[in-house]
Design an enzyme around this catalytic site. Structure first.
Site, PDB file in Angstrom:
ATOM      1  N   SER A 176       0.706  -1.518   0.050  1.00  0.00           N
ATOM      2  CA  SER A 176       0.020   0.172  -0.194  1.00  0.00           C
ATOM      3  C   SER A 176       0.675   1.149   0.477  1.00  0.00           C
ATOM      4  O   SER A 176       1.525   1.536  -0.600  1.00  0.00           O
ATOM      5  CB  SER A 176      -1.338  -0.284   1.378  1.00  0.00           C
ATOM      6  N   ASP A 273     -10.440  -3.868  -5.154  1.00  0.00           N
ATOM      7  CA  ASP A 273      -9.155  -2.923  -3.962  1.00  0.00           C
ATOM      8  C   ASP A 273      -9.636  -1.727  -5.330  1.00  0.00           C
ATOM      9  O   ASP A 273      -9.147  -1.684  -6.148  1.00  0.00           O
ATOM     10  CB  ASP A 273      -7.740  -3.538  -4.046  1.00  0.00           C
ATOM     11  N   HIS A 303      -8.434  -5.325  -0.981  1.00  0.00           N
ATOM     12  CA  HIS A 303      -6.608  -4.347  -0.065  1.00  0.00           C
ATOM     13  C   HIS A 303      -6.017  -4.920   1.146  1.00  0.00           C
ATOM     14  O   HIS A 303      -7.471  -5.401   1.645  1.00  0.00           O
ATOM     15  CB  HIS A 303      -6.956  -3.079  -0.151  1.00  0.00           C
TER      16      HIS A 303
END
Length: 338
Positions: A176, A273, A303
């Protein structure tokens, strides 16, 4: 606006049409995450946001695998003392090193939230993992994270050998926001003429602030990382709209116009995501510049799926692929074949 080529746009349309239902183990994680840290949590006081995320991570944490030496160090950087954690497999031989940057929107997370994942990567890939507790936003907006990553890299080059790291075989990686820091470090080192990274591993990375991709439109309300949350994190990281960070490629790697000379990459993207399309666009641009790249698409995941790896079969398989990519890049300098 971040745009995919017509060819990639057609490919993404096909992937969207073939997207699988969310894996049950992934759905369980997402439901519990939403219960503990709902999208509106970004409006909570910062201390409450962080403690809630820490509690979620602790609840899903796994024990360390055997055969590791794990210890903390303090890097006395010119900006601020930085805490590092080293995960060293048993044995005297020097091994490839992974410089790891944790996710959390540059606002949340720490060495503790990603401790078990770093330990499993070190044991599974047979590498020394060094993880960085970098400064967080909004107290420390960009370029603090870039400065910390560069200071971390300098420390590894100067001191890594004493901790079992072969500094000729280095990989950078992160999930991320940590994926953004990984790409940023790779670009910064390339621009300085430093060819020290054998690879970069980007796990569902955030790479731009455009928020106009199809995956944002499709997943922005349902993803484990909502549009509202991502807007908050980007504002905390980049600062006010007139901040120069909004136009800086080290903050937003998809603003780069020349991807030549970057290290080989392994990138993962999840179909549920918000960030999926950014990973595909970055991979496409690397490939166009002649950079070896392997992109792994996950049709049933969302995610933060690494955290669900022991509860979701596709998440576990993808995590094992990430571990394999670290090993392939560290030992051989190329992304894995499959």
């Amino acid at each position: 606006m971040t745009k995919a080529s017509p060819e990639l746009s057609a490919r993404l349309d096909k992937l969207a049409a073939a997207r699988l239902p969310l894996d049950p183990g992934m759905a369980e994680f997402r439901d519990k995450l939403a219960a503990e840290t709902p999208p509106e949590a970004v409006h909570w006081p910062l201390e409450r946001q962080r403690s809630a995320w820490d509690a979620v991570c602790k609840a899903w944490q796994a024990p360390h695998p055997p055969g590791l030496s794990v210890y903390d160090l303090i890097l006395r950087d010119r900006h601020a003392p930085l805490k590092l954690r080293v995960y060293r497999p048993e044995g005297a031989d020097h091994r490839p090193g992974l410089l790891y940057f944790h996710g959390g929107g540059w606002v949340l997370g720490s060495l503790e939230t990603h401790d078990d994942m770093c330990a499993e990567i070190a044991a599974g890939a047979g590498v020394v993992v060094a993880a960085l507790d970098y400064r967080l936003a909004p107290e420390n907006p960009f370029p603090a994270q870039c400065e910390d990553a560069l200071a971390f890299f300098d420390w590894v080059m100067a001191e890594g050998a004493a901790h079992g790291i072969d500094t000729a075989r280095l990989v950078a990686g992160g999930d991320s926001a940590g994926g953004q820091m990984t790409a940023s470090l790779a670009i910064a080192l390339r621009d300085r003429g430093v060819k020290a990274l054998r690879g970069q591993v980007l796990v569902y990375p955030v790479l731009d602030a455009d928020m106009q991709t199809d995956s944002y439109r499709r997943n922005g309300l349902s993803s484990a990382l909502s549009r509202e949350e991502m807007r908050y994190y980007l504002d905390a990281f980049l600062g006010p709209p007139d901040s120069p960070a909004h136009g800086n490629k080290l903050a937003l790697p998809l603003l780069e116009t020349d991807y030549a000379g970057l290290p080989p990459a392994f990138i993962t993207a999840a179909a549920h995501d918000t960030l999926q399309d950014e990973a595909f666009i970055f991979a496409e641009r690397l490939e166009a510049a002649g950079v070896p790249v392997k992109l792994r698409a996950e049709p049933a995941l969302d995610h933060s799926y690494m955290r669900a790896r022991h509860h979701s079969e596709p998440a576990y398989k993808s995590f094992r692929a990430i571990v394999g990519a670290v090993k392939a890049l560290g030992y051989h300098g190329v992304p894995p074949e499959d």
